[in-house]
Design an enzyme around this catalytic site. Sequence first.
Site, PDB file in Angstrom:
ATOM      1  N   CYS A   1       0.876  -1.143   0.000  1.00  0.00           N
ATOM      2  CA  CYS A   1       0.000   0.000   0.000  1.00  0.00           C
ATOM      3  C   CYS A   1       0.926   1.208   0.000  1.00  0.00           C
ATOM      4  O   CYS A   1       2.137   1.052   0.100  1.00  0.00           O
ATOM      5  CB  CYS A   1      -0.852   0.019   1.247  1.00  0.00           C
ATOM      6  SG  CYS A   1      -1.662  -1.561   1.558  1.00  0.00           S
TER       7      CYS A   1
ATOM      8  N   ARG B   1       1.207   2.000  -6.158  1.00  0.00           N
ATOM      9  CA  ARG B   1       1.450   0.957  -5.169  1.00  0.00           C
ATOM     10  C   ARG B   1       0.169   0.233  -4.778  1.00  0.00           C
ATOM     11  O   ARG B   1       0.220  -0.771  -4.067  1.00  0.00           O
ATOM     12  CB  ARG B   1       2.068   1.557  -3.911  1.00  0.00           C
ATOM     13  CG  ARG B   1       3.365   2.262  -4.149  1.00  0.00           C
ATOM     14  CD  ARG B   1       3.848   2.918  -2.889  1.00  0.00           C
ATOM     15  NE  ARG B   1       4.268   1.941  -1.912  1.00  0.00           N
ATOM     16  CZ  ARG B   1       5.527   1.526  -1.779  1.00  0.00           C
ATOM     17  NH1 ARG B   1       6.446   1.992  -2.566  1.00  0.00           N
ATOM     18  NH2 ARG B   1       5.835   0.657  -0.864  1.00  0.00           N
TER      19      ARG B   1
ATOM     20  N   TRP C   1      -3.946  -1.612  -1.332  1.00  0.00           N
ATOM     21  CA  TRP C   1      -4.033  -2.778  -2.199  1.00  0.00           C
ATOM     22  C   TRP C   1      -4.353  -3.916  -1.250  1.00  0.00           C
ATOM     23  O   TRP C   1      -3.518  -4.323  -0.454  1.00  0.00           O
ATOM     24  CB  TRP C   1      -2.707  -2.985  -2.925  1.00  0.00           C
ATOM     25  CG  TRP C   1      -2.749  -4.015  -3.996  1.00  0.00           C
ATOM     26  CD1 TRP C   1      -3.111  -3.834  -5.308  1.00  0.00           C
ATOM     27  CD2 TRP C   1      -2.393  -5.385  -3.874  1.00  0.00           C
ATOM     28  NE1 TRP C   1      -3.008  -5.014  -5.990  1.00  0.00           N
ATOM     29  CE2 TRP C   1      -2.578  -5.984  -5.137  1.00  0.00           C
ATOM     30  CE3 TRP C   1      -1.953  -6.183  -2.818  1.00  0.00           C
ATOM     31  CZ2 TRP C   1      -2.332  -7.337  -5.373  1.00  0.00           C
ATOM     32  CZ3 TRP C   1      -1.706  -7.527  -3.054  1.00  0.00           C
ATOM     33  CH2 TRP C   1      -1.900  -8.083  -4.323  1.00  0.00           C
TER      34      TRP C   1
ATOM     35  N   ASN D   1       1.326   0.195   6.271  1.00  0.00           N
ATOM     36  CA  ASN D   1       1.687  -0.546   5.067  1.00  0.00           C
ATOM     37  C   ASN D   1       2.483  -1.750   5.535  1.00  0.00           C
ATOM     38  O   ASN D   1       3.461  -1.607   6.261  1.00  0.00           O
ATOM     39  CB  ASN D   1       2.529   0.347   4.153  1.00  0.00           C
ATOM     40  CG  ASN D   1       3.158  -0.422   3.006  1.00  0.00           C
ATOM     41  OD1 ASN D   1       2.619  -1.443   2.574  1.00  0.00           O
ATOM     42  ND2 ASN D   1       4.283   0.056   2.523  1.00  0.00           N
ATOM     43  N   GLY D   2       2.054  -2.946   5.145  1.00  0.00           N
ATOM     44  CA  GLY D   2       2.739  -4.154   5.568  1.00  0.00           C
ATOM     45  C   GLY D   2       1.714  -5.185   6.017  1.00  0.00           C
ATOM     46  O   GLY D   2       0.524  -5.059   5.719  1.00  0.00           O
TER      47      GLY D   2
ATOM     48  N   GLU E   1       8.713 -12.414 -21.270  1.00  0.00           N
ATOM     49  CA  GLU E   1       8.447 -11.044 -20.852  1.00  0.00           C
ATOM     50  C   GLU E   1       7.361 -10.419 -21.740  1.00  0.00           C
ATOM     51  O   GLU E   1       6.463  -9.730 -21.257  1.00  0.00           O
ATOM     52  CB  GLU E   1       9.742 -10.226 -20.911  1.00  0.00           C
ATOM     53  CG  GLU E   1       9.596  -8.733 -20.729  1.00  0.00           C
ATOM     54  CD  GLU E   1       9.077  -8.322 -19.356  1.00  0.00           C
ATOM     55  OE1 GLU E   1       9.012  -9.178 -18.464  1.00  0.00           O
ATOM     56  OE2 GLU E   1       8.706  -7.151 -19.204  1.00  0.00           O
TER      57      GLU E   1
ATOM     58  N   LYS F   1       3.820  -8.958 -20.358  1.00  0.00           N
ATOM     59  CA  LYS F   1       3.307  -7.612 -20.639  1.00  0.00           C
ATOM     60  C   LYS F   1       1.906  -7.713 -21.221  1.00  0.00           C
ATOM     61  O   LYS F   1       1.010  -6.972 -20.851  1.00  0.00           O
ATOM     62  CB  LYS F   1       4.205  -6.873 -21.640  1.00  0.00           C
ATOM     63  CG  LYS F   1       5.536  -6.402 -21.103  1.00  0.00           C
ATOM     64  CD  LYS F   1       5.453  -5.076 -20.387  1.00  0.00           C
ATOM     65  CE  LYS F   1       5.469  -5.247 -18.891  1.00  0.00           C
ATOM     66  NZ  LYS F   1       6.694  -5.721 -18.292  1.00  0.00           N
TER      67      LYS F   1
ATOM     68  N   GLU G   1      -0.557  -8.694 -18.445  1.00  0.00           N
ATOM     69  CA  GLU G   1      -0.827  -7.781 -17.343  1.00  0.00           C
ATOM     70  C   GLU G   1      -1.543  -6.515 -17.756  1.00  0.00           C
ATOM     71  O   GLU G   1      -2.319  -5.983 -16.970  1.00  0.00           O
ATOM     72  CB  GLU G   1       0.426  -7.484 -16.504  1.00  0.00           C
ATOM     73  CG  GLU G   1       1.504  -6.665 -17.149  1.00  0.00           C
ATOM     74  CD  GLU G   1       2.705  -6.462 -16.202  1.00  0.00           C
ATOM     75  OE1 GLU G   1       2.506  -6.431 -14.988  1.00  0.00           O
ATOM     76  OE2 GLU G   1       3.822  -6.323 -16.703  1.00  0.00           O
TER      77      GLU G   1
ATOM     78  N   HIS H   1       5.443 -30.190 -27.341  1.00  0.00           N
ATOM     79  CA  HIS H   1       5.221 -31.160 -26.273  1.00  0.00           C
ATOM     80  C   HIS H   1       3.986 -30.802 -25.468  1.00  0.00           C
ATOM     81  O   HIS H   1       4.021 -30.711 -24.255  1.00  0.00           O
ATOM     82  CB  HIS H   1       6.456 -31.231 -25.371  1.00  0.00           C
ATOM     83  CG  HIS H   1       7.690 -31.606 -26.114  1.00  0.00           C
ATOM     84  ND1 HIS H   1       7.972 -32.903 -26.477  1.00  0.00           N
ATOM     85  CD2 HIS H   1       8.693 -30.851 -26.607  1.00  0.00           C
ATOM     86  CE1 HIS H   1       9.114 -32.927 -27.140  1.00  0.00           C
ATOM     87  NE2 HIS H   1       9.561 -31.691 -27.244  1.00  0.00           N
TER      88      HIS H   1
ATOM     89  N   LYS I   1       2.535  -1.958  -8.174  1.00  0.00           N
ATOM     90  CA  LYS I   1       3.862  -1.879  -8.762  1.00  0.00           C
ATOM     91  C   LYS I   1       4.918  -2.610  -7.943  1.00  0.00           C
ATOM     92  O   LYS I   1       5.592  -3.498  -8.430  1.00  0.00           O
ATOM     93  CB  LYS I   1       4.280  -0.424  -8.925  1.00  0.00           C
ATOM     94  CG  LYS I   1       5.666  -0.299  -9.488  1.00  0.00           C
ATOM     95  CD  LYS I   1       5.704   0.669 -10.606  1.00  0.00           C
ATOM     96  CE  LYS I   1       6.998   0.597 -11.344  1.00  0.00           C
ATOM     97  NZ  LYS I   1       6.945  -0.288 -12.480  1.00  0.00           N
TER      98      LYS I   1
END
Lengths: 384, 579
Positions: free
Chosen positions: B2, B27, B71, B97-98, B452, B456, B459, B475, B574
């Site tokens: 957060c 965040r 968040w 935050n945590g 990657e 992208k 997300e 396979h 983020k």
Amino acid sequence: MMQAVILAAGEGSRLRPLTRSKPKAMIPVANRPIIEYVIDALLENGIRDIVVVVGYRKEHVIRYLNKLDAPVQVVVQERQLGTADALRAAESEITDDFLVLPGDNYINAESIARIKKERNAMLVAEHPSPSNFGVVVIRNGLVREVIEKPEDAPTFTVSTGICSFTPDIFPYLLTNEIPDALSAMIASGRRIRAIPADDWQDAIYPWDLLKLNSRMLRGITPEIGGKVDASVIRRGVVRIGAGTTVGPNTVIYGPVTIGRDCNIGANTVIMPDSSIGDRVVLEPFTYVADSIIMDDVTVGSHSRIVSAVFGQGCILADHTTTYPSASFMEVGDRVLKEEFGAVLGDGVRAAPFTTFKNCIVGNGVTIEEGKTLVGLIEDGARVI
Amino acid sequence: MCGIVGYVGRREATPVLIQGLKRLEYRGYDSFGIATVGSALEVYKKAGRISDGEAGAASLRGSTGIGHTRWATHGEPNDINAHPHMDCEGKIAVVHNGVIENYSELKRQLQERGHIFRSETDTEVIVHLVEEHYDGDLLAAVNATLPSLQGSYAILAIVEDTQQIVAARDASPLVLGIGDSEVFAASDMTPLLEYTERVIYLEDGDIADITPDRLDIFHGGQRVERPIELISWCVEDTRKGGFAHYMLKEIFEQPQSFYETIRAGVDDNVRQMIMDADEITLVACGTSYHTTLIFKYLAESLCNISVRTEMGSEFKYFVPPLHGLVIAVTQSGETADTIAALKMAKTRNCPTLAITNVQGSTVTRVADRTLLMRAGPEIGVAATKSYTAQLAALMQIINLRCDGAFNDVLSHAHLAIGDVLLYDVRDAVALCSKADHAFFVGRGAFYPVAMEGALKMKEISYVHAEGYAAGELKHGPFALLTPETPVVAICTPGPTYSVMASNIKEMKARRAPVIALGVDGDKELAEIVDIFIPIPNTHLLVQVLTASVVLQLLAYHTACALQRDVDKPRNLAKSVTVE
């Protein structure tokens, strides 16, 4: 509060190949994009409410504008249809009398001071080849008619594209070009004053940039950043950016400007009217005069660069020569003859002992050893 | 994960807090709230984006306040679970935050003692504990509370009638900004940039007593001095300017951030550390994990050193036998999993190196040495310029190990990146935006590039995409290929070119549309695929970069075509500061 709208959406296709990655307004002259001179002239006149219309390669323009100290508004013209269409894109930002300026011509602060007092006026200038511009017919200090790029021009007076308007111009913007709106205003009895500009310069073709460059270099201030060897001889106004190193026994005669993080080898000679961008490498024993070398260019040793414009990222090996001369060349739909050495697009790679003689080389051209090039070479070509 | 902000000073606190929370929105952004102390303690909190709910907060008065953007970890995002949380009598407010790991036990004890809980969050236990210890001294009350908390926290607490914030941190980030008779607190420096350039990074276990004119920091009961540092980022870097999205702005900043990271070089201590290593282990999460995989392929083939890559989230619980240099790669420097893994490596006596974008972040204080990448603040949730800057830092390590063999390649790489930014990927976007599923394939170093690219795509555009090593497709996943499943294949000259080309033909035989990235002028490849995207024909190191940038553009424009919220994709934040 006076507002200003700078039009920087057009590519400036007559300056190809230099406009591949940026519009004409962003082409560096004395290491500053042309649009920066326009913004400076406005700020000097206290005009701070500036709207810039962007379009072609807009990301590069926006990125640049974000870095300026003065905050400017950005509006996007999605398709480059014409100047009036660009002005319509800015309509929502206009609340007061405003100036319209092309972002790709030089204008000085005095000229702006002359027109900012007027409502409905146009800055005009004399030009030796008026048929590249809108030719203005003036009677009693009022604009009678604007003839766009005529074959035979009746006078040498041309439009600078800089006008002052009131917000009620928008209903007149019926077509995509501003001169049509002017004609419509004149036809409906509105008076548009013609005001002579103090100093206005345009570069139509790539070689015109050299003249503009030498003119702009007269305005630079001396500054030495970076590491300059004690044996370097400097005369005149010289500007060297931070992080640049200049090796021993190099001679620099100003006006010359050199950007940041360059590496100027030992025993090089840089003569007046040269602008060298950022991260440029000039290897030892190279001679540069009257040229624009843009960012990230490498020039090998024992080269002689005169009257040349190099686009960014060119890598030229040793013993490269640009040889000024004049020959007939077809540019667009015109045949022209102009003396200059070379104009190179972005990312040109040349092997040792290449000679450019009055030559325009497209973007990404590769040239093999020992060639002499004349005339026009297309983008991406390989010269074997 | 957060974001928290606090302000004590002479200004109206509310606009400062709201503006700060907007800068921290990357965040977390499922709910937000602020509390101010004026004539009384006032609280406003709301589920949803800050821009949608900020008008309601405008009435809060006072020049002391705290704010939070959330968040959700404990309890769903709604008005009640949003921070700040208050004690039973509404006199004390706390943002946090945590994660408090022993919160259910504490909550039960507190409820037995008669405390009334309103929300489902772990944070609320903190404020009730502070209430129990409070007898007119907020600092003492917070101090007495902290020993009973297990887990990670950065806390800001205020109490009515006092112009004071008490701040505490342990394993969650907290930065103080020092102004002129005013102090700012925030989870990272972005909200501080417009007000001050002088900051103090609190250490784990620090408690700060903040008033407009005084700042006292205590550690283990002793008053301590923490150095004031000057920050070099400027506020312009965190603005969007005229760009439609931060992500696009950051994509276009890549030539510069790559070049600056290369130019910054490697200091002698780090150089020695790299030259001495006989084996390298890299720890990272998410996009950073992909850069470490690319490094593994490149370093093993170009400089003949054995490289291991580990995911931070796995490493902590399943520690492999360790020797040699351990490198942690994290953009924010706050990724909890990666930091935990790095601490683990330190207990095994391995030399540790951090590659991060944020000077002074937690990881820089845990690791022995730091190699800073110069990407500048990255606001878009999807990593773009930090990814290429990480590659720049990692490629420098390769270059060092090869005695500078790639000096020229790296110093010109930013030009090639600038070149591919001009590409028009419209045809490929048209194909991807219609698809529900897509495959990204490559071989060698291009396998993690494909992963990657797929990440992208997932997300930000929510198109389900999988990154595969091209040979593995046969396979199993081949069963999923249909004419509606585009395959993005990276096929550049090298030992794998011909086998890659035959892989592509196999996919074509299943009628899957193929978008291929190949080198400029590869006519054969252009003929067999549906859409051919040319990348400059340069060194392998540069091709890795340019291919990655093309895939970023593809994901970005696909997301725009599907009208997704590019900068704030759903369910993501983020920097992931919880494990």
